[in-house]
Design an enzyme around this catalytic site. Structure first.
Site, mmCIF file in Angstrom:
data_model
loop_
_atom_site.group_PDB
_atom_site.id
_atom_site.type_symbol
_atom_site.label_atom_id
_atom_site.label_comp_id
_atom_site.label_asym_id
_atom_site.label_seq_id
_atom_site.Cartn_x
_atom_site.Cartn_y
_atom_site.Cartn_z
ATOM 1 N N CYS A 188 48.297 29.586 42.353
ATOM 2 C CA CYS A 188 49.425 28.692 42.627
ATOM 3 C C CYS A 188 49.517 27.616 41.551
ATOM 4 C CB CYS A 188 49.234 28.023 43.987
ATOM 5 S SG CYS A 188 49.074 29.188 45.336
ATOM 6 N N ARG A 245 51.127 31.656 35.131
ATOM 7 C CA ARG A 245 49.996 31.822 36.069
ATOM 8 C C ARG A 245 50.271 32.930 37.084
ATOM 9 N NH1 ARG A 245 47.091 26.663 36.446
ATOM 10 N NH2 ARG A 245 46.661 26.992 38.647
ATOM 11 N N TRP A 261 51.152 31.912 44.510
ATOM 12 C CA TRP A 261 50.606 33.253 44.303
ATOM 13 C C TRP A 261 49.971 33.616 45.641
ATOM 14 C CZ3 TRP A 261 50.064 37.549 41.403
ATOM 15 C CH2 TRP A 261 48.944 38.350 41.550
ATOM 16 N N ASN A 315 47.201 24.280 46.558
ATOM 17 C CA ASN A 315 46.643 25.413 45.821
ATOM 18 C C ASN A 315 45.208 25.569 46.316
ATOM 19 O OD1 ASN A 315 45.857 27.373 44.052
ATOM 20 N ND2 ASN A 315 45.773 26.050 42.231
ATOM 21 N N GLY A 316 44.891 26.712 46.920
ATOM 22 C CA GLY A 316 43.529 26.928 47.417
ATOM 23 C C GLY A 316 43.571 27.662 48.743
ATOM 24 N N GLU A 348 37.600 54.463 29.929
ATOM 25 C CA GLU A 348 38.235 53.143 29.973
ATOM 26 C C GLU A 348 38.023 52.406 28.657
ATOM 27 O OE1 GLU A 348 40.377 51.761 31.598
ATOM 28 O OE2 GLU A 348 40.157 49.628 31.158
ATOM 29 N N LYS A 404 41.027 51.015 26.228
ATOM 30 C CA LYS A 404 41.113 49.614 25.761
ATOM 31 C C LYS A 404 41.345 49.583 24.253
ATOM 32 C CE LYS A 404 41.898 47.869 28.663
ATOM 33 N NZ LYS A 404 42.021 48.823 29.712
ATOM 34 N N GLU A 415 44.866 51.131 23.086
ATOM 35 C CA GLU A 415 46.118 50.475 23.498
ATOM 36 C C GLU A 415 46.311 49.109 22.850
ATOM 37 O OE1 GLU A 415 46.671 49.360 27.603
ATOM 38 O OE2 GLU A 415 44.525 49.180 27.930
ATOM 39 N N HIS A 429 30.895 71.481 23.497
ATOM 40 C CA HIS A 429 31.894 72.529 23.780
ATOM 41 C C HIS A 429 33.128 72.377 22.919
ATOM 42 C CE1 HIS A 429 29.433 73.824 27.121
ATOM 43 N NE2 HIS A 429 29.330 72.555 27.493
ATOM 44 N N LYS A 454 53.396 45.672 30.985
ATOM 45 C CA LYS A 454 52.291 45.374 31.902
ATOM 46 C C LYS A 454 52.389 46.229 33.147
ATOM 47 C CE LYS A 454 48.670 43.547 33.604
ATOM 48 N NZ LYS A 454 47.373 44.085 33.102
HETATM 49 C C1 AGP Z 1 45.552 49.609 31.241
HETATM 50 O O1 AGP Z 1 44.993 48.675 30.331
HETATM 51 C C2 AGP Z 1 47.058 49.640 31.140
HETATM 52 N N1 AGP Z 1 47.619 48.365 31.326
HETATM 53 C C3 AGP Z 1 47.665 50.730 32.033
HETATM 54 O O2 AGP Z 1 46.970 51.939 31.812
HETATM 55 C C4 AGP Z 1 47.633 50.445 33.548
HETATM 56 O O3 AGP Z 1 46.313 50.499 34.022
HETATM 57 C C5 AGP Z 1 48.482 51.511 34.249
HETATM 58 O O4 AGP Z 1 49.807 51.410 33.793
HETATM 59 C C6 AGP Z 1 48.456 51.378 35.775
HETATM 60 O O5 AGP Z 1 48.971 50.136 36.133
HETATM 61 P P1 AGP Z 1 48.771 49.637 37.655
HETATM 62 O O6 AGP Z 1 47.298 49.494 37.875
HETATM 63 O O7 AGP Z 1 49.495 48.324 37.723
HETATM 64 O O8 AGP Z 1 49.368 50.680 38.560
#
Ligand code: AGP
Length: 614
Positions: A2, A27, A75, A101-102, A487, A491, A494, A510, A609
């Site tokens: 928040c 935020r 939030w 906030n809290g 993962e 990272k 991307e 393989h 995002k």
């Molecule tokens: C991961 O770093 C990416 N931002 C992307 O793969 C993300 O995890 C994927 O689009 C799924 O998003 P979500 O967890 O919001 O569903």
């Protein structure tokens, strides 16, 4: 988190407050509101679900006069985002307005006591209890607002940053903090109040950071007064702001991604809080307990997700099968939704999504629901589309994740999956008491273990310089660390745009081992676990072909250290939790390589995002 903004001075408060809310949008929030004492002495309060722009549209035709006010972005952590739950909240008489906030942990007890005295609440929030309690104390004790706040806060258990204004006193804002930050900005004949300095920095660089247990009495044309809950006066410590606006939004970090990597000890503590008991002898994930029959009789669990969340799902598969002995299938949501999957009565579908808005995952949820599956959500954004589409679920509570590359959400998802598997294993009796307690305490210790990893960040930053110009990377892991390798590769690719692939370490022979030469860096996750020796063999195969190996090892490891070219140590943890500590150096490695390459780390090219379209 928040956001709080307040203003008292000679300007019109409304534009200052609205601009301050915009400054705090980074935020993350889902509703916003404002309260001002108008020129005619009315305490006007406007609030709405949605964005600050929605609040501005709502207030367009309203009385927005006045030189004193408070404003808030919420939030949601408990309680849907909606107009009623948005802040500010009036007291029962509407003579007071408060923002918060809290989390007030004993709000339900306080609410029942006030209801027994005839109070009727408008919302389902904990915040409203505070302002009702303050008014009750003023009325029954005949004390002033500041004293009532002191007496009320003595009864409150939890974390708070609050600010409140009174209709009959347009020359005073009272603010208080405990565990949630509050900053007072001191201008020429005016005061500013905010959760952090971003709404203040353009008006003044003189600030006072409130400490826990302190109350700020902000009065027009009078010096700032600070007292504690026992009314002992405290001399304000005035500081000068040294950061600019952009730096302030990131908490002093150069990027949101780095800030969120460093937040992980706290965010995982928040994720675990209230779910693992203090002694570390029990874990209770309420969503599982509330639906115990469904889980106890589940014939199969299907986990649908995308991207990083899909990697977390793979760890969940391993955890649930290993500990609960229930068959688990992990599906890319985008594949699941179109391949006419077989879904049987008794199937549980778990949907994992940080944003809760990923189109493919939402579609997979709708398909599974239409075929009778019980849907369980693991999301971060409260009230998101996927969260609302599920039958039950668990929020990961890691706060807004701004950086496009997911970091704290990944470790939050894995932590919730770990608590789900442990809760379910306890219910099913598939885990002995000693192992159960050992694992619960092991999980409870993870936030501190991640702190230890972060202490070595400089060494990882140095190492990243060596590989800034690599064109390809391979990431290897086995068992629980195989998803962590996937993962780590995601990272890197991307945010640095370097091609990187994750593989099960044993899979290299393989085919992919043909890729290995002196130009191919290989990240091998080789923490000490039940298949450690096998991973060492895989590393030796790479070295025999002149590959450069960066190994993630358990602290004190000397064997891998004698083989690999570079080693990054992580603390020893229970085997299933290795991804939680191993993923952090891989987040940092990707981050620093991307920074050295001058990439837009927080908003990499071509990426969003939340992928809300197919
Ligand atoms: C991961 O770093 C990416 N931002 C992307 O793969 C993300 O995890 C994927 O689009 C799924 O998003 P979500 O967890 O919001 O569903």
């Amino acid at each position: 988190m928040c956001g709080i903004v307040g203003y008292l001075g000679g300007r019109d408060a409304y534009p200052v407050l609205i601009k301050g809310l915009h400054r705090l949008e980074y935020r993350g929030y889902d509703s916003a509101g404002i309260a001002m004492v108008s020129a005619s002495g009315e305490l006007n309060l406007y609030k709405s679900k949605g964005k600050v722009a929605d609040l501005e549209r709502f207030a367009e035709s309203k009385d927005i006069s006045g030189t004193i006010g408070i404003a808030h972005t919420r939030w949601a952590t408990h309680g849907e985002p909606n107009d009623l739950n948005a802040h500010p909240h009036y007291s029962q008489s509407k003579n007071l307005a408060l923002i918060h906030n809290g989390i007030i942990e004993n709000y339900s007890v306080l609410r029942l006591e006030l209801e027994s005295k005839g109070f009727r609440f408008r919302s389902s929030t904990d915040t409203e209890v505070i302002v009702y309690l303050i008014e009750y104390i003023m009325q029954t004790n005949g004390v002033d607002l500041c004293t009532a706040v002191q007496l009320a806060l003595h009864q409150v258990v939890g974390a708070y940053a609050i600010a409140l204004v009174a209709k009959d006193n347009p020359d005073q804002i009272i603010a208080a903090r405990k565990s949630s930050p509050l900053v007072v900005g001191i201008g020429e004949g005016e005061y500013f109040l905010a959760s952090d300095a971003t709404p203040i920095v353009e008006y003044t660089d003189k600030v006072v950071y409130l400490n826990d247990g302190e109350i700020a009495v902000i009065r027009r044309d009078a010096p700032l007064k600070i007292v504690d809950l026992d009314n002992v006066e405290i001399t304000p410590e005035v500081k000068r702001l040294a950061m600019n606006l952009s730096q302030l939004e990131k908490g002093g970090y150069p990027h949101f991604m780095l800030k969120e990597i460093y937040e992980q000890p706290q965010t995982l503590y928040n994720c675990i809080r209230g779910r693992i008991n203090v002694e570390g002898t029990n874990v209770v994930l309420s969503g599982v307990i509330d639906n115990r029959d469904k889980f106890l009789h589940a014939s199969r669990i299907i986990i649908v997700a995308c991207g990083t969340s899909w990697h977390a799902a793979l760890i969940g598969e391993h955890l649930i099968e290993d500990l609960c002995r229930i068959p688990v299938e992990v599906e890319y949501a985008s594949e699941f939704r179109y391949r006419n999957p077989v879904i049987c009565p008794g199937d549980i579908v778990i949907a994992i999504s940080q944003s809760g808005e990923t189109a493919d995952t939402l579609a997979a949820v709708e398909l599974a629901k239409s075929r009778g599956a019980f849907i369980y959500g693991i999301c971060n954004v409260v009230g998101s589309s996927i969260a609302r589409a599920t039958d039950s679920g668990s929020y990961i509570h890691v706060g807004p994740e701004i950086g496009v590359a997911s970091t704290k959400a990944f470790t939050g998802q894995v932590t919730v999956l770990s608590m789900l598997a442990l809760t379910l294993a306890r219910l099913k009796g598939t885990i002995g008491e000693d192992k159960f307690v050992r694992m619960v305490q092991g999980l409870q210790a993870i936030p501190d273990k991640i702190k230890e990893v972060l202490d070595h960040a400089d060494a990882i930053a140095d190492l990243s310089k060596i590989f800034t110009y690599a064109h390809n990377f391979i990431y290897l892991g086995r068992g629980y660390n195989y998803p962590a390798a996937l993962e780590g590769a995601l990272k890197l690719k991307e945010i640095s745009y370097i091609h990187a692939e994750g593989y099960p370490a044993a899979e290299m022979k393989h085919g992919p081992i043909a890729l290995i030469d002196a130009e191919m860096p290989v990240v091998a996750i080789a923490t000490t676990d039940s298949i450690y020796e096998k991973t060492i063999s895989n590393i030796q195969e790479i070295k025999a072909r002149r590959g450069k190996v960066i190994a993630i090892v358990t602290e004190g490891d000397s064997v891998v250290r004698s083989i690999a070219d570079y080693c990054i140590e992580v603390p020893r943890v229970e085997e299933p939790f290795a991804p939680l500590v191993a993923s952090v150096p891989l987040q940092l490695l990707a981050y620093y390589i991307a920074v050295h390459k001058g990439r837009d780390v927080d908003q990499p090219r071509n990426l969003a995002k939340s992928v809300t379209v197919e």
